[in-house]
Motif scaffolding. Structure first.
Motif, mmCIF file in Angstrom:
data_model
loop_
_atom_site.group_PDB
_atom_site.id
_atom_site.type_symbol
_atom_site.label_atom_id
_atom_site.label_comp_id
_atom_site.label_asym_id
_atom_site.label_seq_id
_atom_site.Cartn_x
_atom_site.Cartn_y
_atom_site.Cartn_z
ATOM 1 N N GLY A 510 5.317 -0.122 -2.505
ATOM 2 C CA GLY A 510 3.989 -0.296 -1.919
ATOM 3 C C GLY A 510 3.756 -1.785 -1.821
ATOM 4 N N SER A 511 2.532 -2.224 -2.080
ATOM 5 C CA SER A 511 2.254 -3.663 -1.932
ATOM 6 C C SER A 511 2.148 -4.350 -3.287
ATOM 7 N N GLY A 512 3.131 -4.084 -4.154
ATOM 8 C CA GLY A 512 3.123 -4.713 -5.475
ATOM 9 C C GLY A 512 3.458 -6.189 -5.437
ATOM 10 N N ARG A 513 3.655 -6.706 -4.256
ATOM 11 C CA ARG A 513 3.976 -8.124 -4.118
ATOM 12 C C ARG A 513 3.513 -8.515 -2.728
ATOM 13 N N ILE A 514 2.477 -9.305 -2.656
ATOM 14 C CA ILE A 514 2.003 -9.694 -1.330
ATOM 15 C C ILE A 514 1.122 -10.938 -1.447
ATOM 16 N N ASP A 515 1.471 -11.953 -0.684
ATOM 17 C CA ASP A 515 0.705 -13.199 -0.680
ATOM 18 C C ASP A 515 1.164 -13.992 0.535
ATOM 19 N N TYR A 516 0.391 -15.009 0.886
ATOM 20 C CA TYR A 516 0.685 -15.723 2.125
ATOM 21 C C TYR A 516 1.872 -16.683 2.058
ATOM 22 N N LYS A 517 2.322 -17.066 0.868
ATOM 23 C CA LYS A 517 3.569 -17.846 0.851
ATOM 24 C C LYS A 517 4.719 -16.877 1.146
ATOM 25 N N GLY A 518 4.698 -15.732 0.457
ATOM 26 C CA GLY A 518 5.713 -14.714 0.734
ATOM 27 C C GLY A 518 5.735 -14.377 2.219
ATOM 28 N N LEU A 519 4.564 -14.293 2.806
ATOM 29 C CA LEU A 519 4.502 -13.890 4.208
ATOM 30 C C LEU A 519 4.887 -15.012 5.176
ATOM 31 N N SER A 520 5.252 -16.178 4.635
ATOM 32 C CA SER A 520 5.845 -17.161 5.546
ATOM 33 C C SER A 520 7.315 -16.812 5.778
ATOM 34 N N TYR A 521 7.848 -15.922 4.928
ATOM 35 C CA TYR A 521 9.234 -15.471 5.102
ATOM 36 C C TYR A 521 9.304 -14.061 5.689
ATOM 37 N N PHE A 522 8.207 -13.331 5.607
ATOM 38 C CA PHE A 522 8.193 -11.936 6.056
ATOM 39 C C PHE A 522 7.198 -11.783 7.202
ATOM 40 N N THR A 523 7.561 -10.890 8.119
ATOM 41 C CA THR A 523 6.695 -10.697 9.282
ATOM 42 C C THR A 523 5.568 -9.706 8.993
ATOM 43 N N GLU A 524 5.738 -8.893 7.949
ATOM 44 C CA GLU A 524 4.757 -7.841 7.675
ATOM 45 C C GLU A 524 4.927 -7.353 6.245
ATOM 46 N N PHE A 525 3.992 -6.558 5.748
ATOM 47 C CA PHE A 525 4.128 -6.011 4.398
ATOM 48 C C PHE A 525 3.776 -4.532 4.394
ATOM 49 N N TRP A 526 4.362 -3.833 3.420
ATOM 50 C CA TRP A 526 4.104 -2.406 3.265
ATOM 51 C C TRP A 526 2.867 -2.263 2.380
ATOM 52 N N ALA A 527 1.782 -1.732 2.954
ATOM 53 C CA ALA A 527 0.494 -1.795 2.259
ATOM 54 C C ALA A 527 0.416 -0.842 1.072
ATOM 55 N N SER A 528 1.110 0.292 1.148
ATOM 56 C CA SER A 528 1.074 1.232 0.024
ATOM 57 C C SER A 528 2.018 2.382 0.292
ATOM 58 N N ASP A 529 2.599 2.930 -0.773
ATOM 59 C CA ASP A 529 3.350 4.178 -0.612
ATOM 60 C C ASP A 529 2.390 5.333 -0.354
ATOM 61 N N ASN A 530 1.151 5.123 -0.660
ATOM 62 C CA ASN A 530 0.161 6.166 -0.417
ATOM 63 C C ASN A 530 -0.225 6.138 1.059
ATOM 64 N N THR A 531 0.242 7.156 1.786
ATOM 65 C CA THR A 531 -0.051 7.212 3.216
ATOM 66 C C THR A 531 -1.000 8.356 3.539
ATOM 67 N N ASP A 532 -1.606 8.929 2.500
ATOM 68 C CA ASP A 532 -2.715 9.859 2.734
ATOM 69 C C ASP A 532 -3.755 9.064 3.539
ATOM 70 N N PRO A 533 -4.085 9.540 4.742
ATOM 71 C CA PRO A 533 -4.938 8.707 5.608
ATOM 72 C C PRO A 533 -6.297 8.409 4.987
ATOM 73 N N LEU A 534 -6.784 9.309 4.154
ATOM 74 C CA LEU A 534 -8.090 9.047 3.528
ATOM 75 C C LEU A 534 -7.990 7.869 2.569
ATOM 76 N N GLU A 535 -6.893 7.827 1.837
ATOM 77 C CA GLU A 535 -6.681 6.703 0.915
ATOM 78 C C GLU A 535 -6.406 5.426 1.694
ATOM 79 N N ARG A 536 -5.635 5.579 2.763
ATOM 80 C CA ARG A 536 -5.292 4.411 3.582
ATOM 81 C C ARG A 536 -6.527 3.756 4.200
ATOM 82 N N LEU A 537 -7.566 4.575 4.486
ATOM 83 C CA LEU A 537 -8.789 3.969 5.025
ATOM 84 C C LEU A 537 -9.302 2.905 4.061
ATOM 85 N N PHE A 538 -9.204 3.198 2.764
ATOM 86 C CA PHE A 538 -9.680 2.242 1.760
ATOM 87 C C PHE A 538 -8.689 1.091 1.579
ATOM 88 N N ILE A 539 -7.411 1.447 1.480
ATOM 89 C CA ILE A 539 -6.403 0.410 1.194
ATOM 90 C C ILE A 539 -6.339 -0.599 2.348
#
Ligand code: DGJ
Length: 716
Positions: A510-539
């Protein structure tokens, strides 16, 4: 007074006048951060607030609080810097030496202020890079040891900011696996509130390095002064918010000094991570737009480029796949109309095949039984079908059941004299060791050399640093947390330099590691393994405060299949869209729906990926949610509307839009309709002025459970 004393006194007065006149202004179009040099030669933060129109007013600002407070002097609260000098003295006094201000190549202005301790000559060089149009300031500090022997840095903040308001409210983003970025706000009163982490690798498992600080009132979307801050450090961070006895707040941001007293050799410089912040006078919505624009223009890897839709096999197969199954999934990808097939975990290991999560990590050779044709065959199969091929790796980790562990226990972070304990059956490789850095770089390099057709990497990281001991660092164990991250950056730097056009997803269970220095090397991040759309609305709502849609991966899966494929897809369309599902889990109508949605997403990229994102209705506010996207030229907009669990007979209010051109006329059309369904919205196919839509609004919410609508607005 004799003549000599008189002369010295006169010199002192002149010097203090010169210093006192020194005003250092760091400006964006909306914000000013002003420093002054006091008569005592120290640097003070005179102001942080709304941009001041008249330069001549700056002289009226009182000194304020000392800018980069140090341990051992007169201040009684948390310091930014704490140096243990060679003689055992732990005090540092910083005096202003000089400053410069220059335009950078990308149109920002960099101000560099040098401070020095007159006794120990320790220097702290503060850097401020102001991005005027997008109202972001980036700041970091370089600390240099001018003594003849090593000193110890006990505290070494990136930034210290002083604020003065009647009240302060802190919004934090906390959580855990599958429930990331939960938002909660708390007032700050006298004393300290600390947000920090000591997880090392999966550092943000419980909280990412970002916060919202609201002044005088609780945060609102469109009003009030708010500061959004984020530390660019893919490791242990700490934010300290401390309110003093007079109600003034200091925010200290930087690496978490926990078990990280850092030895700095003679003449060496320690460069802290960057702290990024924006100060908005118009609430959090505007602040987020600033962060999104800045990220796409300056920070996020390939922030100005397009993104690929994809089909991932993780939830479709987990570890149970072979070439045939993968080829079938590639056929599914083609039917769906996505750009890429992404092969997830489970493709490697021979002596210890990766058929579950307890073996194989570290042995990055394809499992012969599963993939006799190796990755070549898969790249070829994808190419034949006209789609791209991407691959998952978790290169910083090792399973004890692996050949790597058998050969190179000296590369593993583990305690030499205790039983090992495991997080997801694995251990972390010691990236402070340059040989391990070569090994990790070699994983990507080998794959790219052997299979240049690989078009994408998903870089996972499923364990925090456990069994905390580096065989490489020996008697410098306190360097481990810092040197690990530096080692990681050095690897990522090499990957980026050698493969500049290789998009990569930053993932950490999921997103156990995410910050803008990291994202200077990565184009995108995985926001969560939880893809239940109701949960995703919050995440996704939580992450939207800092990250634009193009950075936020959102996939349609079978999580919570009590919701329709439409509902799930509509939620995923608000991010970097993808699928992680077998077509056999979808009906023919669902497939038709998804195909149409992918086409719509691609067509609407000027709004969703490149435009402005507006949080129109917060999922925290009840049984609905809505987000709108408006293209930069305001000719196209798309609005996502969700009813989650409304109460029986609930009276729904109009949805009021944002970001449109008041004077333009927009046709509203409901898109993403399920096969053979007509829109039942009264606004469908009607033309409204931007002003009406942003003042009166439209009836888009309903009291029907688990429904969603996607509205496309086209300027006429
Ligand atoms: C955790 C990630 O978040 C998932 O998407 C998946 O890649 C698994 N790891 C694989 O082990």
């Amino acid at each position: 007074m004799n003549l000599r004393n008189l002369f010295v006194a006169a010199l002192c007065i002149v010097a203090s006048l010169v210093n006192a006149a020194e005003i250092i202004r760091i400006s964006t179009h909306e914000t000013d951060l002003v420093f002054r040099v006091g008569n005592d030669g120290r640097l003070y933060q005179a102001y942080l607030g709304k941009h001041l129109k008249f330069e001549s007013d700056l002289q009226h600002l009182p000194n304020g609080k000392e800018a980069y407070l140090t341990h051992g002097m007169e201040d009684y609260f948390e310091p930014a810097l704490d140096v243990r000098h060679v003689d055992g003295n732990a005090s540092t006094l910083l005096k202003y030496v000089s400053h410069t201000s220059n335009k950078t190549l990308d149109g920002a202005t960099e101000t560099i202020i040098t401070l020095r301790d007159p006794v120990y000559q320790t220097t702290a060089v503060m850097h401020f890079v102001a991005y005027p149009e997008v109202n972001i300031i980036k700041t970091y500090t370089e600390i240099t040891n001018a003594e003849k022997k090593p000193v110890k840095l006990a505290k070494y903040a990136s930034s210290l900011l002083h604020l003065d308001a009647k009240k302060y409210y802190l919004t934090e983003f906390s959580g855990n696996w599958a429930k990331e970025a939960k938002m909660s706000s708390t007032p700050l009163n006298f004393g300290k509130k600390v947000l920090d982490t000591k997880l090392g690798t999966r550092a943000n498992l419980f909280t990412p390095p970002m916060f919202i600080l609201s002044l005088d009132q609780e945060p609102t979307e469109d009003e009030g002064q708010v500061l959004l801050g984020q530390l660019g450090w893919t490791g242990n961070f700490r934010f300290t918010f401390e309110v003093d006895e007079d109600g003034r707040l200091r925010i200290i941001s930087g690496i978490n000094p926990y078990f990280s007293e850092y030895e700095l050799g003679a003449g060496e410089t320690f460069t802290t991570p960057e702290f990024f912040f924006t100060l908005s006078q118009q609430g959090t919505q505007h602040a987020s737009l600033c962060f999104h624009d800045w990220a796409r223009q300056y920070q996020l890897r390939d922030g100005d480029k397009d993104r690929m839709t994809l089909l991932n096999n993780w939830e479709a197969t987990y570890f149970d796949f072979n070439e045939e199954k993968l080829c079938n999934l590639m056929d599914d990808a083609v039917k769906l109309g996505v750009d890429m097939f992404l092969l997830d975990d489970g493709w490697f290991g021979n002596k210890y095949p990766r058929s579950s999560d307890n073996a194989g990590l570290g042995d990055w050779e394809e499992t012969k039984d599963k993939l006799p044709g190796k990755v070549t065959k898969l790249v070829d199969e994808a190419t034949k079908r006209g789609i791209k091929f991407g691959i998952w790796i978790e290169p910083e980790m090792v399973n004890p059941k692996s050949e790597l562990y058998e050969k190179h226990k000296d590369w593993v972070i583990t305690l030499p004299n205790r039983d090992e304990y495991y997080f997801r059956n694995q251990l972390v490789l010691d990236l402070s060791n340059p040989k391990v850095q070569d090994f990790v770089f070699g994983i990507v390099d080998r794959l790219m050399t052997d299979y240049p057709g690989i078009a994408y990497f998903k870089w996972d990281c499923n364990s925090p640093i456990t069994n905390i001991y580096s065989p490489y660092l020996k008697d410098k164990q306190q360097h481990l947390y810092v040197d690990y991250v530096r080692g990681l950056y050095s690897v990522l730097e090499r990957v980026k330099a050698k493969y500049p056009n290789l998009p990569m997803m930053m993932c950490s269970g999921g997103s156990g590691r995410i910050d803008y220095k990291g994202l200077s090397y990565f184009t995108e991040f995985w926001a969560s393994d939880n893809t239940d759309p109701l949960e995703r609305l919050f995440i996704q709502y939580g992450y939207s405060f800092f990250y634009p849609a193009k950075a936020t991966c959102a996939h349609v899966t079978t999580w919570n299949s009590t919701t329709s494929v439409k509902f799930r897809t509509d939620v995923a369309m608000m991010g970097k869209m993808g699928f992680d599902i077998k077509l056999s889990d979808m009906s023919a109508d669902d497939l038709t729906y998804a195909q149409g949605a992918i086409k719509n997403w691609k067509r609407l990229r000027p709004a969703i990926l490149e435009g402005d994102m507006y949080r129109l209705f917060s999922p925290y506010d009840g049984a609905h949610a809505s987000t709108g996207f408006v293209s930069k030229d305001k000719s196209q907009a798309v609005v996502f509307v969700f009813d989650t669990y409304p109460r029986y007979g609930e009276t729904t209010r109009n949805l009021v839009l944002k970001g449109l051109n008041e004077d333009a006329r927009y046709r509203v059309k409901e898109i993403n309709l399920e096969p053979n369904k007509q829109s039942r919205l009264r606004c469908n196919n009607k033309v409204y002025s931007g002003q009406y839509l942003m003042t009166v609004g439209i009836q888009a919410f309903s009291a029907n459970k688990l429904t969603s609508h996607v509205l496309e607005l086209t300027k006429e």
